[in-house]
Motif scaffolding. Sequence first.
Motif: not given
Length: 79
Positions: A58-67, A39-40, A29-32
């Motif tokens: 994991x799909x839910x937790x994938x919140x950043x490039x690093x993750x 995300x999907x 959500x950093x960008x539109x």
Amino acid sequence: MSLHDRLRAVFVDALQLGDDVDVANLKYRDIDAWDSVGHMALVAAIEDEFDVQFETEQVIDLSSFKVALDMLRGFGVGE
């Protein structure tokens, strides 16, 4: 190509980012473009590129490039 570079390419393509975007620090959500639909698309693109299958958590937790990078390492995807 390194894991980092391959994942970066997936992010750029799936989220239709410019090459100048700092993907390494990008978070959900950093960008539109990285909304729920994006995300999907990103999850599907990562799964296709690295031949992995994320669990729902994991799909839910994938919140950043690093993750995402850490998750791929957890799958044993090499550098």
